[in-house]
Design an enzyme around this catalytic site. Sequence first.
Site, PDB file in Angstrom:
ATOM      1  N   ILE A  59       3.623  11.490   2.987  1.00 46.45           N
ATOM      2  CA  ILE A  59       2.618  11.731   1.944  1.00 46.45           C
ATOM      3  C   ILE A  59       1.320  12.199   2.606  1.00 46.45           C
ATOM      4  O   ILE A  59       0.691  13.147   2.140  1.00 46.45           O
ATOM      5  CB  ILE A  59       2.351  10.452   1.107  1.00 46.45           C
ATOM      6  N   GLY A  60       0.949  11.535   3.680  1.00 45.41           N
ATOM      7  CA  GLY A  60      -0.249  11.955   4.398  1.00 45.41           C
ATOM      8  C   GLY A  60      -1.542  11.401   3.821  1.00 45.41           C
ATOM      9  O   GLY A  60      -2.577  12.081   3.807  1.00 45.41           O
ATOM     10  N   LEU A  61      -1.476  10.155   3.341  1.00 39.81           N
ATOM     11  CA  LEU A  61      -2.675   9.439   2.889  1.00 39.81           C
ATOM     12  C   LEU A  61      -3.486  10.185   1.833  1.00 39.81           C
ATOM     13  O   LEU A  61      -4.717  10.155   1.848  1.00 39.81           O
ATOM     14  CB  LEU A  61      -3.590   9.096   4.082  1.00 39.81           C
ATOM     15  N   ASN A 116       4.723  -1.626   8.803  1.00 43.95           N
ATOM     16  CA  ASN A 116       4.589  -0.322   8.174  1.00 43.95           C
ATOM     17  C   ASN A 116       5.893   0.453   8.438  1.00 43.95           C
ATOM     18  O   ASN A 116       6.859  -0.113   8.938  1.00 43.95           O
ATOM     19  CB  ASN A 116       3.359   0.403   8.748  1.00 43.95           C
ATOM     20  N   ASN A 129      -6.674  -1.250   1.486  1.00 40.98           N
ATOM     21  CA  ASN A 129      -5.987  -0.772   2.688  1.00 40.98           C
ATOM     22  C   ASN A 129      -6.812   0.368   3.292  1.00 40.98           C
ATOM     23  O   ASN A 129      -7.022   1.395   2.654  1.00 40.98           O
ATOM     24  CB  ASN A 129      -4.573  -0.302   2.335  1.00 40.98           C
ATOM     25  N   SER A 150       0.823  -1.209   0.000  1.00 39.95           N
ATOM     26  CA  SER A 150       0.000   0.000   0.000  1.00 39.95           C
ATOM     27  C   SER A 150       0.863   1.267   0.000  1.00 39.95           C
ATOM     28  O   SER A 150       1.864   1.350   0.712  1.00 39.95           O
ATOM     29  CB  SER A 150      -0.885  -0.012   1.240  1.00 39.95           C
ATOM     30  N   GLY A 160      12.504   1.095   3.276  1.00 40.91           N
ATOM     31  CA  GLY A 160      13.654   0.760   2.428  1.00 40.91           C
ATOM     32  C   GLY A 160      14.572  -0.256   3.076  1.00 40.91           C
ATOM     33  O   GLY A 160      14.339  -0.700   4.208  1.00 40.91           O
ATOM     34  N   CYS A 169      -0.309   4.099   9.988  1.00 40.33           N
ATOM     35  CA  CYS A 169       0.248   5.205   9.196  1.00 40.33           C
ATOM     36  C   CYS A 169       0.726   6.314  10.119  1.00 40.33           C
ATOM     37  O   CYS A 169      -0.061   6.886  10.861  1.00 40.33           O
ATOM     38  CB  CYS A 169      -0.767   5.776   8.205  1.00 40.33           C
TER      39      CYS A 169
END
Lengths: 246, 306
Positions: free
Chosen positions: B71-73, B191, B99, B21, B216, B129
Site C-alpha cells: 500500500i505504501g502508507l 508487522n 500508529n 494498523s 495472514g 513498514c
Amino acid sequence: MLDGYKSLTIKSNTEISTNIFEIKLEMDLEKEIKPGQFFMIRGWETNDPFLPRPISVADVEENTLTFLYEVRGRGTHIVSKLCKGDTLDILGPLGNGFSLKGAGKKAIVSGGIGIAPMVYLLKNLEGEIDFYAGFRSEVYWMDKVKEHSNFVFISTEDGSVCHKGFCIDEFDPTKYDEVLTCGPIPMMKRVIELCKGIVPVQVSMESKMACGIGACLGCTIETRDGMKRVCKEGPIFKGSEVIFNG
Amino acid sequence: MANAKVNICGIDFKNPVITASGTFGFGREYADYFDLSRLGGISSKGLTLNKKDGNKGIRLHETPSGLLNSIGLQNPGVDAFIEEELPFMKEQNTVILANVGGGSLEEYLKMIEKLNYTDIDMIELNISCPNVKSGGMAFGIRCVDAERVVKEVKTICKKPLIVKLSPNAENIGDMAESCVESGADALSLVNTFSGMAIDIYGRKPVFDNTIAGLSGPCIKPIALRMVYEVSKRVDVPIIGMGGIMDYKDAIEFIMAGADLIQIGSGNFINPTISLDIIDGIEDFMEKQGIRDLSEIKGIIGRENLC
C-alpha cells in the site's frame, strides 16, 4: 448498520459459455441494489484461498440475485463447482453504481465478461440505448441484451460470430449523449479516448480487492482528483477522471 | 460472563482485541458494520508527517492462506488525522492508538510533538513498514538503529509508547530487548514479513517495489514463535499479532505471552471478525473457568524460567 456476510442458497450455477458461469441465489431480503454495484463473495470456509472475490451484480429479479463470472483463479474455480442447494457467502451491495440520471441517447460498450453488470443496467436505464458487445470468440448473454436495446452490435476477435474485430470498430461517439463502458483496460481506455470532448463516459473499473469496504486501500487507482478507492468511490468513475497506468 | 479486561501501561482495555494498523482505516468503514465500542482498541492507519498517496501499480497479491500488500502508507498526514479523524475515533469509546511511521528521526519527533497535545491514548511507533523507503523499517532491522530512534522519541513522548517490531529484524529477541532498554513501554509484534511475487508471463515482479509485506494465517506460526521468544526476554506488556483468524489463534498468542492481540488481515475476510473473536475469548474463559486472562498469559514456557 449494514449487514455483514450472509449465506445465500444457490438456485443454479450454470456454465453458459466456456469458463463463464451464471449463478443465481435466493435472496429474500429486499435490498436496494444499483446497477454497477458489486458484492464480495466467498464460497469456501477455509483460509485458502484467503480473500473473498468482488463480483458485480448481473441481475436482480424477485427473490433472485444473479452474478455472471469468469473462472480466472482458484476462488472462482471453487465457486464454479458449487451446486444447487449449496450456499455462497456474500457482502454487499458495495460501491457507488452507475448514475442513471443522464438524458438522451446512450451507448453501452462491453468487452468480454465486462458485460456482467450491463443487463441490469439496461433494465434500469431510460431512453434509447445502443449496445456494443465485444467477445474473443464465444458470444453469451445476448438474448437479454437484445430484449432491452434499441440496436445491438456484436463482434468477436476471431470472427466466429458476427463482426470480426472489436466492437468499437463501428462505434461513433457523436451519436450519443452518454456512454457507459465495462471491459478490458485497453478497450475502456480506447472508448474514453474516442469520446473525449464529445460525450461523457461512465467507466466501471476493476481492481484487486481485499476488504471491499474502503479500509485497506488496496484497490486504489489514480484519478485527476487524487487517489480513489475502486470499492468505495467506484467502481464507476467518470471517464475523464481516470488515469490509466501503463 | 467472564471478564476479559486487560490493563497495560495504566490504560484499561475492555478486552484484549485491538484492530491492527492499516487494516481498519480510522474505523469509519467498519462503523457501518458494528459498534466499535465493543473493541478493546483501534490502531490507526499508519501516519506520516505529510500526506502520502501511497504506492502505484498493484497493491495486493493473494498467496496461499495470506496476502502480500504494498500500500505504501497512503494516509492524510498527521495534521489531517488530528483534525478530521481523531475526533471521530475518540467518540467510539475504545482505546485509540496512533500508529506513527517516519522516514527520519526528525519526522518521528515532529509527529510525536503534535500527538502529545491530543487525547490519543497511546503511540504505536512503527519501525517496521516494509513498503516505503521511508516507512521506518530501516530502523527496525538492526538494534543500533532502533535504539537511536526509540531513545529520542521516548525523551519527548508524553503518551505510553508501544514500539511495533518487524519480523525482519536481525534477531527479534535482541531487538525487543534493545527497544525496551531504550524506553519502550510496550511492544507490538509482528508487522508483515518481507516477501515478493513474480509475474512469470510479464517476467517482472508483481509489485512496482518488488518487495511487499506478507500477512495472514500463513505467517501465524512464525509470529507466534516470535511473540513467545520476545515474552521470555522482556518484562513489558506485549501486543501479539500475525494471522489471527479466530479466538483459538488469539488464545494461543496470549498463552505464548501476549497481553493483548491485534486483528489485521482477518478484518478483510469478515468485517465483524473482531466481535466473533471477543465473544469466543469470553466464552472460552467461561468454559475453562478462567477469571482473568493473566491466569493464562505466557503460561507456555513459564516453567523453564523458574
